[in-house]
Design a protein around this motif. Structure first.
Motif, PDB file in Angstrom:
ATOM      1  N   ALA A  92       1.330  -1.117   0.061  1.00  0.00           N
ATOM      2  CA  ALA A  92       0.313  -0.103   0.008  1.00  0.00           C
ATOM      3  C   ALA A  92       0.938   1.278  -0.282  1.00  0.00           C
ATOM      4  O   ALA A  92       1.687   1.293   0.438  1.00  0.00           O
ATOM      5  N   GLY A  93      -0.231   2.352  -0.952  1.00  0.00           N
ATOM      6  CA  GLY A  93       1.179   3.791  -0.422  1.00  0.00           C
ATOM      7  C   GLY A  93       1.635   4.423   0.759  1.00  0.00           C
ATOM      8  O   GLY A  93       2.498   4.942   1.434  1.00  0.00           O
ATOM      9  N   THR A  94       0.427   4.232   2.094  1.00  0.00           N
ATOM     10  CA  THR A  94       0.985   3.961   3.660  1.00  0.00           C
ATOM     11  C   THR A  94       0.023   2.929   4.116  1.00  0.00           C
ATOM     12  O   THR A  94      -0.484   2.327   3.783  1.00  0.00           O
ATOM     13  N   HIS A  95       1.268   2.786   5.566  1.00  0.00           N
ATOM     14  CA  HIS A  95       0.473   2.190   6.340  1.00  0.00           C
ATOM     15  C   HIS A  95      -0.710   2.466   7.402  1.00  0.00           C
ATOM     16  O   HIS A  95      -0.538   3.367   7.490  1.00  0.00           O
ATOM     17  N   PRO A  96      -2.042   1.887   7.355  1.00  0.00           N
ATOM     18  CA  PRO A  96      -2.693   2.781   8.191  1.00  0.00           C
ATOM     19  C   PRO A  96      -2.227   2.639   9.703  1.00  0.00           C
ATOM     20  O   PRO A  96      -3.035   3.579  10.058  1.00  0.00           O
ATOM     21  N   THR A 161      -4.216   4.601  -6.851  1.00  0.00           N
ATOM     22  CA  THR A 161      -4.324   4.999  -5.031  1.00  0.00           C
ATOM     23  C   THR A 161      -4.512   3.733  -4.487  1.00  0.00           C
ATOM     24  O   THR A 161      -5.226   3.292  -4.047  1.00  0.00           O
ATOM     25  N   SER A 162      -4.017   3.765  -2.851  1.00  0.00           N
ATOM     26  CA  SER A 162      -3.453   3.014  -2.110  1.00  0.00           C
ATOM     27  C   SER A 162      -3.192   3.365  -0.526  1.00  0.00           C
ATOM     28  O   SER A 162      -3.211   2.777   0.053  1.00  0.00           O
ATOM     29  N   SER A 163      -3.020   5.234  -0.665  1.00  0.00           N
ATOM     30  CA  SER A 163      -2.634   5.334   0.385  1.00  0.00           C
ATOM     31  C   SER A 163      -4.049   6.777   1.553  1.00  0.00           C
ATOM     32  O   SER A 163      -3.702   7.922   1.432  1.00  0.00           O
ATOM     33  N   PRO A 164      -4.793   5.554   1.731  1.00  0.00           N
ATOM     34  CA  PRO A 164      -6.058   6.808   2.668  1.00  0.00           C
ATOM     35  C   PRO A 164      -5.394   7.445   3.343  1.00  0.00           C
ATOM     36  O   PRO A 164      -6.275   8.099   4.299  1.00  0.00           O
ATOM     37  N   PHE A 165      -5.041   6.584   4.086  1.00  0.00           N
ATOM     38  CA  PHE A 165      -4.824   6.566   6.234  1.00  0.00           C
ATOM     39  C   PHE A 165      -3.370   7.207   5.876  1.00  0.00           C
ATOM     40  O   PHE A 165      -2.497   7.280   5.178  1.00  0.00           O
ATOM     41  N   TRP A 166      -2.868   7.683   7.168  1.00  0.00           N
ATOM     42  CA  TRP A 166      -1.620   8.467   7.636  1.00  0.00           C
ATOM     43  C   TRP A 166      -1.513   9.302   9.076  1.00  0.00           C
ATOM     44  O   TRP A 166      -2.129   9.438   9.471  1.00  0.00           O
ATOM     45  N   ALA A 342     -11.372   0.237  -1.434  1.00  0.00           N
ATOM     46  CA  ALA A 342     -11.215  -0.823  -0.456  1.00  0.00           C
ATOM     47  C   ALA A 342     -11.539  -0.498   1.141  1.00  0.00           C
ATOM     48  O   ALA A 342     -11.878  -1.365   2.067  1.00  0.00           O
ATOM     49  N   GLN A 343     -10.383  -0.705   1.060  1.00  0.00           N
ATOM     50  CA  GLN A 343      -9.339   0.136   2.533  1.00  0.00           C
ATOM     51  C   GLN A 343     -10.464   1.029   3.404  1.00  0.00           C
ATOM     52  O   GLN A 343     -11.395   1.171   4.706  1.00  0.00           O
ATOM     53  N   LEU A 344     -10.859   2.323   2.450  1.00  0.00           N
ATOM     54  CA  LEU A 344     -12.272   2.690   2.797  1.00  0.00           C
ATOM     55  C   LEU A 344     -13.150   1.974   3.520  1.00  0.00           C
ATOM     56  O   LEU A 344     -13.761   2.410   4.690  1.00  0.00           O
ATOM     57  N   ALA A 345     -13.825   1.220   2.215  1.00  0.00           N
ATOM     58  CA  ALA A 345     -15.049   0.582   2.924  1.00  0.00           C
ATOM     59  C   ALA A 345     -15.244   0.031   4.084  1.00  0.00           C
ATOM     60  O   ALA A 345     -15.805  -0.247   5.114  1.00  0.00           O
ATOM     61  N   ILE A 346     -13.469  -0.894   4.439  1.00  0.00           N
ATOM     62  CA  ILE A 346     -13.972  -1.962   5.173  1.00  0.00           C
ATOM     63  C   ILE A 346     -13.541  -0.916   7.036  1.00  0.00           C
ATOM     64  O   ILE A 346     -14.383  -0.886   8.072  1.00  0.00           O
ATOM     65  N   ASN A 358      -8.993   2.512  16.098  1.00  0.00           N
ATOM     66  CA  ASN A 358      -7.789   1.881  15.886  1.00  0.00           C
ATOM     67  C   ASN A 358      -7.811   0.747  15.500  1.00  0.00           C
ATOM     68  O   ASN A 358      -7.435  -0.401  14.747  1.00  0.00           O
ATOM     69  N   ASN A 359      -9.338  -0.463  16.336  1.00  0.00           N
ATOM     70  CA  ASN A 359      -9.307  -1.537  15.828  1.00  0.00           C
ATOM     71  C   ASN A 359     -10.024  -1.521  14.657  1.00  0.00           C
ATOM     72  O   ASN A 359      -9.690  -2.710  13.572  1.00  0.00           O
ATOM     73  N   ALA A 360     -10.474  -0.535  13.716  1.00  0.00           N
ATOM     74  CA  ALA A 360     -10.850  -0.231  12.532  1.00  0.00           C
ATOM     75  C   ALA A 360      -9.828  -0.282  11.819  1.00  0.00           C
ATOM     76  O   ALA A 360      -9.951  -0.846  10.380  1.00  0.00           O
ATOM     77  N   LEU A 361      -8.454   0.310  11.833  1.00  0.00           N
ATOM     78  CA  LEU A 361      -6.844   0.411  11.230  1.00  0.00           C
ATOM     79  C   LEU A 361      -6.573  -0.851  11.367  1.00  0.00           C
ATOM     80  O   LEU A 361      -6.721  -1.444  10.147  1.00  0.00           O
ATOM     81  N   LYS A 362      -7.027  -1.733  12.354  1.00  0.00           N
ATOM     82  CA  LYS A 362      -6.583  -3.017  12.546  1.00  0.00           C
ATOM     83  C   LYS A 362      -7.255  -3.843  11.469  1.00  0.00           C
ATOM     84  O   LYS A 362      -6.284  -5.114  10.694  1.00  0.00           O
ATOM     85  N   ALA A 363      -8.303  -3.450  11.683  1.00  0.00           N
ATOM     86  CA  ALA A 363      -9.287  -4.719  10.206  1.00  0.00           C
ATOM     87  C   ALA A 363      -8.731  -4.447   9.137  1.00  0.00           C
ATOM     88  O   ALA A 363      -8.128  -5.161   8.106  1.00  0.00           O
ATOM     89  N   VAL A 364      -8.771  -2.881   8.879  1.00  0.00           N
ATOM     90  CA  VAL A 364      -7.770  -2.430   6.916  1.00  0.00           C
ATOM     91  C   VAL A 364      -6.608  -3.030   6.611  1.00  0.00           C
ATOM     92  O   VAL A 364      -6.176  -3.617   5.979  1.00  0.00           O
ATOM     93  N   VAL A 365      -5.386  -3.269   7.868  1.00  0.00           N
ATOM     94  CA  VAL A 365      -4.640  -4.208   8.010  1.00  0.00           C
ATOM     95  C   VAL A 365      -4.241  -5.785   7.896  1.00  0.00           C
ATOM     96  O   VAL A 365      -3.392  -6.272   6.799  1.00  0.00           O
ATOM     97  N   ASP A 366      -5.496  -6.223   8.198  1.00  0.00           N
ATOM     98  CA  ASP A 366      -5.480  -7.346   7.656  1.00  0.00           C
ATOM     99  C   ASP A 366      -5.845  -7.664   6.193  1.00  0.00           C
ATOM    100  O   ASP A 366      -5.442  -9.095   5.960  1.00  0.00           O
ATOM    101  N   TRP A 367      -7.024  -7.286   5.700  1.00  0.00           N
ATOM    102  CA  TRP A 367      -7.138  -7.036   4.356  1.00  0.00           C
ATOM    103  C   TRP A 367      -6.118  -6.426   4.124  1.00  0.00           C
ATOM    104  O   TRP A 367      -5.728  -7.183   2.929  1.00  0.00           O
ATOM    105  N   LEU A 368      -4.840  -5.887   3.942  1.00  0.00           N
ATOM    106  CA  LEU A 368      -3.680  -5.785   3.016  1.00  0.00           C
ATOM    107  C   LEU A 368      -3.173  -6.868   2.758  1.00  0.00           C
ATOM    108  O   LEU A 368      -2.785  -7.420   2.052  1.00  0.00           O
ATOM    109  N   LEU A 369      -2.975  -6.869   4.256  1.00  0.00           N
ATOM    110  CA  LEU A 369      -2.333  -8.689   4.799  1.00  0.00           C
ATOM    111  C   LEU A 369      -2.503  -9.570   3.154  1.00  0.00           C
ATOM    112  O   LEU A 369      -1.748 -10.496   2.953  1.00  0.00           O
ATOM    113  N   HIS A 370      -3.924  -9.652   3.388  1.00  0.00           N
ATOM    114  CA  HIS A 370      -4.201 -11.245   2.558  1.00  0.00           C
ATOM    115  C   HIS A 370      -4.180 -11.075   1.322  1.00  0.00           C
ATOM    116  O   HIS A 370      -4.390 -11.356   0.698  1.00  0.00           O
TER     117      HIS A 370
END
Length: 385
Positions: A92-96, A161-166, A342-346, A358-370
């Motif tokens: 991803a462009g940034t890590h959530p 585009t893949s970096s909505p979080f900073w 996809a990240q924003l939808a999750i 914080n937990n919502a961002l963890k769910a985004v990271v889980d999706w990105l890893l998979h």
């Protein structure tokens, strides 16, 4: 392998290294991981400014299908090695959940000098991109070809585009990576140079002044590569889905062939033209595929309509280069959206369900890893006869 073909290309993908249990960036990465990766994959693996970043690169290629297979193998192979060290790959462009203050730089003279020269700008450079190289035929001025490609750069950004979080916040942008890059000098949309000679002369002015060591420190969104006989696309965010990377590479490759086959004057080399391209870059980093791009008369064109126009323009080039299958994925990309969508939808779904930020961002990271290194689906069993 032979690389004697028209418009040979290479693809470079940057990744974050993540601790999967905490979902946080790896502040310190074992040196043996990079050593083992290079022993197994050779020059296809490279370190980056921060220890939590790593790059894979395809060999010089002629066939997009083969490039996809090689990059897929590199993603899976590097992912397996990372797993042995308690880490995982994230594209991803940034890590959530990334926080730049916690990161350690890679201990190399070049990177130490970057931090010394650029201070907090370098320390904040917690971003990953996709770079695509395309070699042009002998005798073609790469800078003149680059000039003609520049109006299409915002579209290529929108597709990636893949970096909505900073810094653990929703930035409100689809590509915060581009906003962060604007802190650096010699980035963004380059000026219109008359040709390679003028470009090289400008680089030498900076070299003589001690501002840069060589032209590799010209980090524009597109440039004549200082190390290879290619035009290098640099504007794209790192793509979570490998097929997105391949489709963008195919689109850029076909565009460069179209430009060479249809000699024409560059866009008007004035401030207004460059500023219009930069305005459209802002629209792409703000709105991604929902952006509307301006032309010189103030007319608006939706990003997806511009994509269809470009695909029609390069149809013959796609057929000649065998890129039709890779470009067909653009229909999928346009329908489902980019990684940022996809990240924003999750994130929104999690928040609406009551999850903390914080937990919502963890769910985004889980999706990105998979999604970065998907689990291989077993082939369907063959029916007995």
């Amino acid at each position: 392998m032979s690389v004697q073909c028209d418009y040979s290309f290479g693809i470079e993908e940057e990744f974050f290294l993540v601790r999967p249990h905490s979902r946080l960036l790896a502040a310190h990465v074992p040196a043996r991981l990079l050593k083992r990766a290079r022993a197994e994959f050779g020059d296809s693996i490279e370190s980056e400014l921060l220890q939590a970043q790593i790059e894979i690169a395809s060999p010089v290629q002629c066939d997009l299908g083969q490039a996809r297979r090689q990059l897929g193998e590199l993603r899976r192979g590097l992912g397996a090695l990372a797993h042995e060290h308690g880490l995982a790959l994230l594209a991803a462009g940034t890590h959530p959940l990334g926080q730049w203050r916690e990161q350690a730089q890679t201990d190399k003279p070049r990177y130490r000098q970057l931090v010394e020269d650029f201070q907090i700008v370098a320390r904040r450079s917690q971003v990953c991109g996709l770079h695509v190289h395309v070699q042009l035929p002998d005798g073609i001025d790469r800078v003149q070809a680059m000039n003609r490609a520049m109006p299409w750069l915002p579209l290529l950004l929108a597709l990636s585009t893949s970096s909505p979080f900073w810094d653990r916040w929703n930035s409100g942008l689809m590509s915060y990576r581009q906003a962060m890059y604007d802190e650096w000098p010699r980035t963004g949309i380059p000026d219109f140079f008359a040709g390679q000679a003028e470009y090289d002369a400008f680089a030498q002015v900076l070299v003589r002044a001690g501002a840069i060591a060589d032209a590799s420190s010209l980090w524009w969104a597109i440039r004549p590569s200082p190390n290879f006989p290619t035009v290098e696309l640099r504007i794209a965010d790192a793509c979570t889905h490998l097929d997105d990377s391949i489709a963008i590479a195919a689109l850029f490759r076909c565009l460069m062939r179209h430009i060479v086959r249809h000699p024409a004057p560059a866009p008007p080399c004035d401030a207004a033209t460059r500023r219009l391209i930069d305005e459209n870059r802002w629209r792409a980093k703000r709105s991604g595929l929902q952006a509307e791009f301006l032309d010189a008369h103030g007319r608006l064109e939706p990003a997806l309509a511009q994509l269809q126009r470009l695909r029609a323009l390069i149809a013959q080039d796609a057929a000649a280069l065998g890129c039709a299958d890779a470009l067909a994925h653009l229909d999928v990309l346009a329908a489902r959206g980019t990684s940022a969508h996809a990240q924003l939808a999750i994130y929104r779904e999690q928040r609406q369900a009551g999850a903390s930020r914080n937990n919502a961002l963890k769910a985004v990271v889980d999706w990105l890893l998979h999604a970065t290194v998907p689990a291989e689906t077993p082939a369907p069993a063959t029916a007995a006869h």
